[in-house]
Design an enzyme around this catalytic site. Sequence first.
Site, PDB file in Angstrom:
ATOM      1  N   ASP A 271       0.849  -1.178   0.000  1.00 62.92           N
ATOM      2  CA  ASP A 271       0.000   0.000   0.000  1.00 62.92           C
ATOM      3  C   ASP A 271       0.888   1.231   0.000  1.00 62.92           C
ATOM      4  OD1 ASP A 271      -2.747   1.248   0.380  1.00 62.92           O
ATOM      5  OD2 ASP A 271      -1.664   2.108   2.082  1.00 62.92           O
TER       6      ASP A 271
ATOM      7  N   GLU B 244       0.888   5.590   0.449  1.00 64.93           N
ATOM      8  CA  GLU B 244       0.228   6.844   0.785  1.00 64.93           C
ATOM      9  C   GLU B 244       0.913   7.897  -0.076  1.00 64.93           C
ATOM     10  OE1 GLU B 244      -2.462   6.777   2.444  1.00 64.93           O
ATOM     11  OE2 GLU B 244      -2.202   4.750   3.237  1.00 64.93           O
TER      12      GLU B 244
ATOM     13  N   HIS C  40      -5.609   4.185   6.635  1.00 68.53           N
ATOM     14  CA  HIS C  40      -4.966   5.161   5.752  1.00 68.53           C
ATOM     15  C   HIS C  40      -3.509   5.394   6.117  1.00 68.53           C
ATOM     16  CE1 HIS C  40      -8.524   5.940   3.476  1.00 68.53           C
ATOM     17  NE2 HIS C  40      -9.193   6.259   4.554  1.00 68.53           N
TER      18      HIS C  40
ATOM     19  N   ASP D 278      -3.175  -0.505   6.524  1.00 70.68           N
ATOM     20  CA  ASP D 278      -3.984  -0.924   5.381  1.00 70.68           C
ATOM     21  C   ASP D 278      -3.473  -2.243   4.797  1.00 70.68           C
ATOM     22  OD1 ASP D 278      -5.546   1.309   5.745  1.00 70.68           O
ATOM     23  OD2 ASP D 278      -4.958   2.294   3.876  1.00 70.68           O
TER      24      ASP D 278
END
Length: 178
Positions: free
Chosen positions: A7, A9, A150, A155
């Site tokens: 994941d 960000e 998040h 996540d």
Amino acid sequence: MEYVVFDLETTGLSPEKDAIIEIGAMYVRDGELIEAPLFHALVNPEREIPWYASRVHGIRNAHVAGAPKLAEVLPAFLDFVGDRAVVAHNIGFDAGFMRMATRRHGLLWTPREEICTVQLSRRAFPRERSHKLDLLASRFGLSFEEGGRHRSLGDVRVTAQAFLALQAQLGLHVHNAR
């Protein structure tokens, strides 16, 4: 089979205009989450993080000011991935950023396969309208660690657990499940 669940960000939604600020990943091997080694890095985006992005993930400029730049982090992440298949929730977003970032740094994004838990969720829950990670987690009774939603590793853990649950529900050994 071994997968890398990952994941990102970012500073926004555009792989062309925005930057990666956090990468998290873990392995799933033979139906089990592997807790070590994990991959986690904050990344200095070499620009300001917009307030609206910080509002989503909570990562502020001060958090990444002393972090390594993507040119340093990317090769280590690609080594972590190796030639494994990758899994992400809405993989088009994360893989789009990876393709753009690797191209900019003269590297290649060449995972064996890209598997999307949103697509698997659509197959497992065809009558459901939404397949957001929060809803998928609740369908399987999964929860995020405190402050983990998040954030890349929070996540990733839930995505990995959902991936295993989706495999079981669909009766899959995921190959070509896009």
